[in-house]
Each structure stands twice: as structure tokens, then as C-alpha cells.
Motif scaffolding. Structure first.
Motif, mmCIF file in Angstrom:
data_model
loop_
_atom_site.group_PDB
_atom_site.id
_atom_site.type_symbol
_atom_site.label_atom_id
_atom_site.label_comp_id
_atom_site.label_asym_id
_atom_site.label_seq_id
_atom_site.Cartn_x
_atom_site.Cartn_y
_atom_site.Cartn_z
ATOM 1 N N PRO A 1 23.234 -28.187 -39.151
ATOM 2 C CA PRO A 1 22.110 -27.299 -38.829
ATOM 3 C C PRO A 1 21.124 -27.215 -39.985
ATOM 4 O O PRO A 1 21.512 -27.117 -41.148
ATOM 5 C CB PRO A 1 22.789 -25.943 -38.575
ATOM 6 N N THR A 2 19.845 -27.292 -39.671
ATOM 7 C CA THR A 2 18.813 -27.208 -40.696
ATOM 8 C C THR A 2 18.486 -25.747 -40.978
ATOM 9 O O THR A 2 18.550 -24.900 -40.092
ATOM 10 C CB THR A 2 17.536 -27.937 -40.249
ATOM 11 N N GLN B 1 11.567 -26.738 -34.462
ATOM 12 C CA GLN B 1 12.537 -25.641 -34.516
ATOM 13 C C GLN B 1 13.154 -25.388 -33.137
ATOM 14 O O GLN B 1 14.367 -25.197 -33.013
ATOM 15 C CB GLN B 1 11.860 -24.368 -35.025
ATOM 16 N N ASN C 1 15.648 -28.203 -32.416
ATOM 17 C CA ASN C 1 16.884 -28.104 -33.195
ATOM 18 C C ASN C 1 17.834 -27.054 -32.633
ATOM 19 O O ASN C 1 19.054 -27.233 -32.653
ATOM 20 C CB ASN C 1 16.557 -27.764 -34.655
ATOM 21 N N CYS C 2 17.286 -25.965 -32.114
ATOM 22 C CA CYS C 2 18.132 -24.875 -31.614
ATOM 23 C C CYS C 2 18.831 -25.222 -30.310
ATOM 24 O O CYS C 2 19.769 -24.533 -29.915
ATOM 25 C CB CYS C 2 17.289 -23.618 -31.414
ATOM 26 N N HIS D 1 20.146 -28.343 -29.597
ATOM 27 C CA HIS D 1 20.952 -29.548 -29.679
ATOM 28 C C HIS D 1 22.446 -29.284 -29.519
ATOM 29 O O HIS D 1 23.156 -30.049 -28.866
ATOM 30 C CB HIS D 1 20.672 -30.266 -31.003
ATOM 31 N N TRP E 1 14.189 -35.367 -27.670
ATOM 32 C CA TRP E 1 13.847 -35.989 -28.946
ATOM 33 C C TRP E 1 12.776 -37.058 -28.804
ATOM 34 O O TRP E 1 12.077 -37.361 -29.769
ATOM 35 C CB TRP E 1 15.109 -36.491 -29.640
ATOM 36 N N HIS F 1 13.072 -38.570 -38.980
ATOM 37 C CA HIS F 1 14.141 -37.656 -38.570
ATOM 38 C C HIS F 1 14.215 -37.561 -37.040
ATOM 39 O O HIS F 1 15.307 -37.558 -36.459
ATOM 40 C CB HIS F 1 13.910 -36.272 -39.165
ATOM 41 N N ARG G 1 17.327 -38.848 -34.369
ATOM 42 C CA ARG G 1 17.934 -38.034 -33.313
ATOM 43 C C ARG G 1 17.812 -38.745 -31.959
ATOM 44 O O ARG G 1 18.746 -38.734 -31.157
ATOM 45 C CB ARG G 1 17.242 -36.672 -33.240
#
Length: 392
Positions: free
Chosen positions: A159-160, A210, A213-214, A216, A232, A250, A254
Motif C-alpha cells: 500500500p502506498t 488514489q 489504489n484504494c 486494488h 489500470w 507505475h 499494474r
């Protein structure tokens, strides 16, 4: 029901069908000298109170999807939208649906009403429209981050760290919605995909990333490989428009990982090569170590086990040098996979066992599950070979 063989009539039907698929033309087509859908909607719209008209217009900022009441409140910049929602529903400008799995009532706006709402948006200043849309998207992000924190982390992507999200949804409601993360993500799944698109087309690239990412971890748990690929690819397109080559790399990594998961490893070779080149240029060793893992996985799936081993061994060396335990764990399991498929069973199982031990040290159940899968795979390969030797 009968089908006419009149090609002229068929052509007119095809033409009308084509016109009706375009959001900007549907209301124009549904109009005669005596009847007009637009005029009918106009009467209902004009009868609304000021806040209800504002909510109706701003729903046109979103896609034609069903939403919970808090989304309408976010569009208005208010903590509560119940009176407005009730007024829209009473005027048949909003259709109540069944409550979702979190207990939230949901509402849908008919496509033609949505078209009219978008027309009326032209009367609002662009700055106010943007602020309303951003509040709604930030509300989805706020709850998505909270819900995501209750899910096991994605086993292949750490997680970023994200900047704090300004609260849009009242804290108590946000916590309640996120209390059952799978239920909330399931209810908002299509909205979240649309939110990434809306953020990207509005130029809010960081917000789009953001939001992606949440989602995934949820998508991985649900094995929604098609949606991961779609998500993605959207972020790749968004990142490509920014001119930020590192962000693009990045996103491409993904997307390539999603392609591999769907069985399209050959399509992932070129983008992963570009990722590796970009991360080397940017001297981003952590991202490079992760890319090497995916390059190894890609070649492994193409049955190029010797090439897969070389990528994984390089990734392992790099991960150890920079003390990146997660990248070390991933590359180590891929080393084990490759060695086993190259016939070096003892070395392969040893690598898999070390990966399993590392997973325990990392302390995440999802990592442990991935490590057990790797070790089990190695053991199955050996059982198969032993069985073949017995038959010979």
C-alpha cells in the motif's frame, strides 16, 4: 410482433436507434409538434425548490449510476440531503431503489432525466461544478481508504502512503459504511470505476490514482481481473496525459500485472521492459526490484523458466541490497518456482521455504497465503516427477 422487410423502414429504425444512443440528441429526437419529453421534465424541474433543483442539476455531473444519499449531500456541500432526496423522489425525478448491503437506500436518475440535468448544468459556473464533483469523488475516496484499511493488503503491491483526505462524509457515517468493507465496495464498485474516469478527465490525476489504489485489494480478493485491467488501463491513459514518465511506468506495471493474471503474459513483455528502463533511469531501485519480479512472472508464464530465473535472481539481489523485504519475498518465491521447473527441486523448495519464512516475518496473512501457494506448487511438481519416475 412482426419484422418489416421494408428496407427503407428498417433504415429509419436504425437511424433513430443510433440517435437515441447519443446523450446530447435523445431529448431532441423525443419531440413532436404536440409532445416533448424535455418540456414535460421542465415542468417538474421548475416546480422544485432551489436546493432540489441544484441537486438535480449536479447529479448530471456523475455517470448514470445509482447513488446513496450521502453522494447527493456531497454534491450540495451539506451533511444531509434527506429533504432534497424526498422532494426529487416525490416529483418522480429520482427513483428509489432497494437498500444496498450496508443498509443505505440507493437512488437512480433515469437516463433522459440525466440528459436534462446535464443541459441545466450550463447555467452553473464551472468553478462551482468542479467543486461539487470533487467533493463527491473525495467522499468516495474517503470511505474507500477507510474500507481498504480493513481488508488484507494486496500480496503483490505494498500500500502506498497517501496524503490525508479532507473529510466529506460525516465521520460516524463513514465508519459505519466502511465497517463491512466487502459490502461497501460491492455496492460502490461501478461508481468507483467511474470516479477514476471522472477524476482523470477533470485533470485531477493524483485523485484518480488514489481512487485506483484504494480499490486494488478488494478487486484482488474478488478476483475481478477484468476490472483490474480496465482500472489500470484508465490510469495508464491518465498518466500518459500528464507527461510524468515515472507515474506512467507505475501504472503500466499494474496494468501488466493484470494482463498476466488474465493469461495475457505475452502482451505484458513490452510494457514491463519500458517500466524497467524508466525505473533504472529514475534510479528507483524499489520499483525496479518489483518490476523484475513481474518480468520473472511474465517469462515464467510463457514457460521461459531460465529467463524467469535470471530476472528473479537480479530482483532478489537488488531487494536485499536496499533492504526491501516485500520485494525480496516476491522475488524469492519466483526463484523457487523457476528452479523447480528447471528440475532443481532441492534448491527450489529451499527458496520456497525461505519465502514462507519471510512471509511470517512480514506478518500479513495475504503474504503467508501467497508463500504457501508457492511451496505447495513446488511440492506438487516434485510429486508429479516422482510419479513419472515410478512409472518409468
Amino acid at each position: 410482433f412482426s419484422v418489416s422487410r421494408d428496407t427503407g423502414q428498417a433504415g429509419r429504425v436504425d437511424s433513430l436507434a443510433e440517435k437515441m444512443t447519443g446523450e446530447r440528441r435523445r431529448l431532441d429526437e423525443l419531440e413532436t409538434e404536440e409532445l416533448s419529453v424535455r418540456a414535460s421534465v421542465q415542468l417538474s424541474y421548475a416546480a422544485l425548490g432551489e436546493q432540489a433543483r441544484l441537486a438535480f442539476r449536479r447529479l448530471g455531473l456523475l455517470g448514470p449510476v445509482d447513488v446513496a444519499e450521502w453522494v447527493i449531500a456531497a454534491l450540495l456541500g451539506q451533511p444531509d440531503a434527506e429533504p432534497v432526496v424526498n422532494e426529487l423522489a416525490e416529483r418522480s425525478l429520482l427513483t428509489p431503489l432497494r437498500a444496498d448491503a450496508t443498509g443505505q437506500a440507493r437512488y437512480r436518475m433515469h437516463d433522459l432525466l440525466h440528459d436534462y440535468a446535464r443541459e441545466q448544468l450550463a447555467s452553473e459556473p464551472q468553478k462551482e461544478r468542479d467543486a461539487a464533483l470533487r467533493r463527491a469523488l473525495t467522499g468516495w475516496l474517503q470511505v474507500a481508504e477507510l474500507a481498504n484499511s480493513h481488508l488484507p493488503p494486496h500480496p503483490f503491491f505494498v500500500p502506498t502512503s497517501l496524503d490525508p483526505v479532507p473529510p466529506v462524509v460525516p465521520d460516524e457515517l463513514a465508519r459505519r459504511l466502511a465497517g463491512d468493507p466487502l459490502a461497501w465496495f460491492s455496492a460502490e464498485r461501478l461508481n468507483l470505476l467511474e470516479a477514476v474516469h471522472r477524476a482523470g478527465t477533470s485533470g485531477w490525476h493524483e485523485l484518480a490514482i488514489q481512487l485506483a489504489n484504494c480499490q486494488h485489494s478488494f478487486q484482488h480478493l474478488q478476483q475481478r481481473a477484468d476490472e483490474i485491467t480496465q482500472l489500470w488501463q484508465e490510469v495508464v491513459d491518465i498518466s500518459g496525459r500528464t507527461g510524468d514518465s515515472t507515474a506512467l511506468a507505475h501504472a503500466e506495471m499494474r496494468h501488466a500485472a493484470a494482463l498476466i493474471a488474465r493469461g495475457y503474459a505475452a502482451d505484458a513483455v513490452a510494457p514491463l521492459a519500458r517500466c524497467g528502463q524508466e525505473f533504472e533511469r529514475a534510479d528507483d531501485e524499489g520499483a525496479l526490484a518489483l518490476t523484475l519480479y513481474w518480468q520473472s512472472t511474465c517469462e515464467f508464464n510463457l514457460d521461459h523458466f531460465d529467463v524467469a530465473l535470471r530476472y528473479a535472481e537480479r530482483g532478489l539481489t537488488l531487494a536485499r541490497r536496499i533492504a526491501d523485504k516485500h520485494a525480496e519475498f516476491l522475488n524469492l518465491r519466483q526463484v523457487g518456482h523457476s528452479l523447480c521447473c528447471l528440475g532443481r527441486k532441492a534448491d527450489g523448495v529451499k527458496a520456497c521455504e525461505r519465502a514462507a519464512h519471510m512471509a511470517g516475518e512480514l506478518g500479513q496473512e495475504s503474504y503467508d497465503a501467497a508463500a504457501r501457494h508457492t511451496l505447495g506448487y513446488a511440492c506438487v511438481l516434485e510429486i508429479g516427477r516422482a510419479s513419472c519416475r515410478e512409472r518409468v
